[in-house]
Design a protein around this motif. Structure first.
Motif, PDB file in Angstrom:
ATOM      1  N   VAL A 119       7.758  -9.796 -27.131  1.00 10.15           N
ATOM      2  CA  VAL A 119       7.812  -8.739 -27.243  1.00 10.15           C
ATOM      3  C   VAL A 119       8.514  -7.775 -26.412  1.00 10.15           C
ATOM      4  O   VAL A 119       9.403  -6.875 -26.695  1.00 10.15           O
ATOM      5  CB  VAL A 119       7.688  -7.456 -28.293  1.00 10.15           C
ATOM      6  CG1 VAL A 119       8.808  -6.689 -29.719  1.00 10.15           C
ATOM      7  CG2 VAL A 119       7.525  -8.601 -29.558  1.00 10.15           C
ATOM      8  N   GLU A 120       7.517  -6.665 -25.889  1.00 10.65           N
ATOM      9  CA  GLU A 120       8.118  -5.949 -24.630  1.00 10.65           C
ATOM     10  C   GLU A 120       8.593  -6.638 -23.229  1.00 10.65           C
ATOM     11  O   GLU A 120       9.608  -6.199 -23.038  1.00 10.65           O
ATOM     12  CB  GLU A 120       6.448  -5.662 -24.054  1.00 10.65           C
ATOM     13  CG  GLU A 120       6.938  -4.956 -22.851  1.00 10.65           C
ATOM     14  CD  GLU A 120       5.427  -4.406 -21.751  1.00 10.65           C
ATOM     15  OE1 GLU A 120       5.564  -3.829 -21.528  1.00 10.65           O
ATOM     16  OE2 GLU A 120       4.150  -5.270 -22.388  1.00 10.65           O
TER      17      GLU A 120
ATOM     18  N   LYS B 235      12.573  -6.988 -25.113  1.00 11.10           N
ATOM     19  CA  LYS B 235      13.074  -5.639 -24.805  1.00 11.10           C
ATOM     20  C   LYS B 235      13.605  -5.009 -23.683  1.00 11.10           C
ATOM     21  O   LYS B 235      14.403  -4.910 -23.124  1.00 11.10           O
ATOM     22  CB  LYS B 235      11.995  -4.796 -25.498  1.00 11.10           C
ATOM     23  CG  LYS B 235      12.296  -3.185 -25.541  1.00 11.10           C
ATOM     24  CD  LYS B 235      11.456  -2.773 -26.761  1.00 11.10           C
ATOM     25  CE  LYS B 235      11.693  -1.637 -26.740  1.00 11.10           C
ATOM     26  NZ  LYS B 235      11.484   0.318 -27.225  1.00 11.10           N
TER      27      LYS B 235
ATOM     28  N   GLU C 195       9.480 -11.548 -34.482  1.00  7.38           N
ATOM     29  CA  GLU C 195       8.911 -10.386 -34.001  1.00  7.38           C
ATOM     30  C   GLU C 195      10.033  -9.598 -32.969  1.00  7.38           C
ATOM     31  O   GLU C 195      10.115  -8.234 -33.054  1.00  7.38           O
ATOM     32  CB  GLU C 195       7.174 -10.282 -33.175  1.00  7.38           C
ATOM     33  CG  GLU C 195       6.546 -10.980 -34.420  1.00  7.38           C
ATOM     34  CD  GLU C 195       6.164  -9.308 -35.654  1.00  7.38           C
ATOM     35  OE1 GLU C 195       5.867  -8.230 -34.831  1.00  7.38           O
ATOM     36  OE2 GLU C 195       6.059  -9.484 -36.695  1.00  7.38           O
TER      37      GLU C 195
ATOM     38  N   THR D 242      12.364  -6.411 -33.382  1.00 10.05           N
ATOM     39  CA  THR D 242      12.433  -4.967 -32.703  1.00 10.05           C
ATOM     40  C   THR D 242      12.943  -4.501 -32.036  1.00 10.05           C
ATOM     41  O   THR D 242      13.677  -3.653 -32.022  1.00 10.05           O
ATOM     42  CB  THR D 242      11.102  -5.604 -31.364  1.00 10.05           C
ATOM     43  OG1 THR D 242       9.355  -5.472 -31.685  1.00 10.05           O
ATOM     44  CG2 THR D 242      10.995  -4.555 -30.496  1.00 10.05           C
TER      45      THR D 242
END
Length: 230
Positions: free
Chosen positions: A137-138, A141, A179, A183
C-alpha cells in the motif's frame, strides 16, 4: 484469437491454444475473454521466433531483462503493445528509492508516463523479488503521489515454484489489491492483477488475474547459452 493456417508455426499454434484456454478460464471467472491480457514472454528466444507469434496477430509481449528489450523492440513494428515494458519491473523491484530513480530517468527521457506494476512477494521466499504484502500500500501510494512519470497500473506476483500454495499466493495478492484500492480511492477494476504463468494461468484467471505471463507454453523451453568447459 489468432487465425488457423495450414502452414501455422508451432509458436502460433501454441498461442492459439493458450488464448482458447484463457477464454475458457475467463468465462469460468464470470468475465469476458478480452478482460484478460496475455503477455507472451519471449525470454531467451530470438526475434524470428517472436515474430511468428507477432505475425499470428499477437501484440502483447514481455521480457525479464532490459538488454533483450533493447535488442528486440526495434526489430518489431510500432503497433506492439505498451505492455512490452511490464516485466522490466520484475528484476529491479520497486522500493521507494528505486521508484524515485526510475521516475527521474523517465522524466529525463521526456516520454509519456511508464506503466508499472508493483511486485509483491506473496510466497515469502527469499529467492523472490518484491515488496512484502504489508508494504504494498505504501509503495503504490508513493508511486501515485510522488512519481509523476510513472503510472501505477496494478500488482503482480509469482507463486511457489512447486505450485502447492498458489491459491494462497493469488488470494494474498487479491487482498493486497483491496487494500491498495481502498487507500487510493479507486475501483478494483482499475488495478490490474498480474498472476499466473504457463503452469498455473488458468487457476490464476479463475481467481481474478487480469494479466497472465506465458512463456514456455507458447515459445517452448528457454534456451540458455551452454557453459564452455574450463
Amino acid at each position: 484469437m489468432a487465425a488457423t493456417s495450414a502452414m501455422e508455426s508451432v509458436p502460433a499454434t501454441a498461442l492459439r491454444s493458450v488464448l482458447h484456454r484463457v477464454a475458457q478460464a475467463a468465462e469460468l471467472s464470470g468475465r469476458c475473454p478480452d478482460q484478460v491480457k496475455v503477455v507472451a514472454v519471449s525470454k531467451t528466444k530470438p526475434v524470428s521466433v517472436l515474430r511468428e507469434v507477432y505475425d499470428a496477430g499477437h501484440r502483447c509481449f514481455g521480457e525479464n531483462y532490459v538488454q533483450e528489450i533493447v535488442e528486440k523492440a526495434p526489430q518489431l513494428l510500432s503497433q506492439i503493445s505498451p505492455w512490452w515494458r511490464v516485466l522490466m519491473m520484475r528484476r529491479p523491484y520497486l522500493y521507494l528509492q528505486i521508484a524515485n530513480h526510475l521516475d527521474r530517468a523517465v522524466g529525463i527521457l521526456g516520454r509519456n508516463p511508464l506503466k508499472v506494476l508493483v511486485q509483491v512477494n506473496t510466497s515469502g521466499e527469499i529467492s523472490k523479488f518484491g515488496v512484502e504484502p504489508s508494504g504494498c500500500v505504501e509503495l503504490a501510494k508513493h508511486v501515485c503521489l510522488n512519481c509523476p512519470n510513472l503510472e501505477f497500473c496494478g500488482l503482480m506476483t509469482i507463486g511457489m515454484l512447486d505450485y502447492t500454495s498458489t491459491p494462497e499466493n493469488f488470494k494474498a495478492l487479491a487482498n493486497c489489491r483491496t487494500e491498495v484500492c481502498r487507500t487510493l480511492g479507486i475501483k478494483e477494476e482499475q488495478c490490474e492483477l498480474s498472476m499466473g504463468m504457463s503452469a498455473d494461468f488458468e487457476q490464476a484467471i479463475e481467481m481474478g488475474s487480469s494479466i497472465v505471463r506465458i512463456g514456455s507454453t507458447i515459445f517452448g523451453a528457454r534456451e540458455y547459452p551452454k557453459k564452455q568447459p574450463n
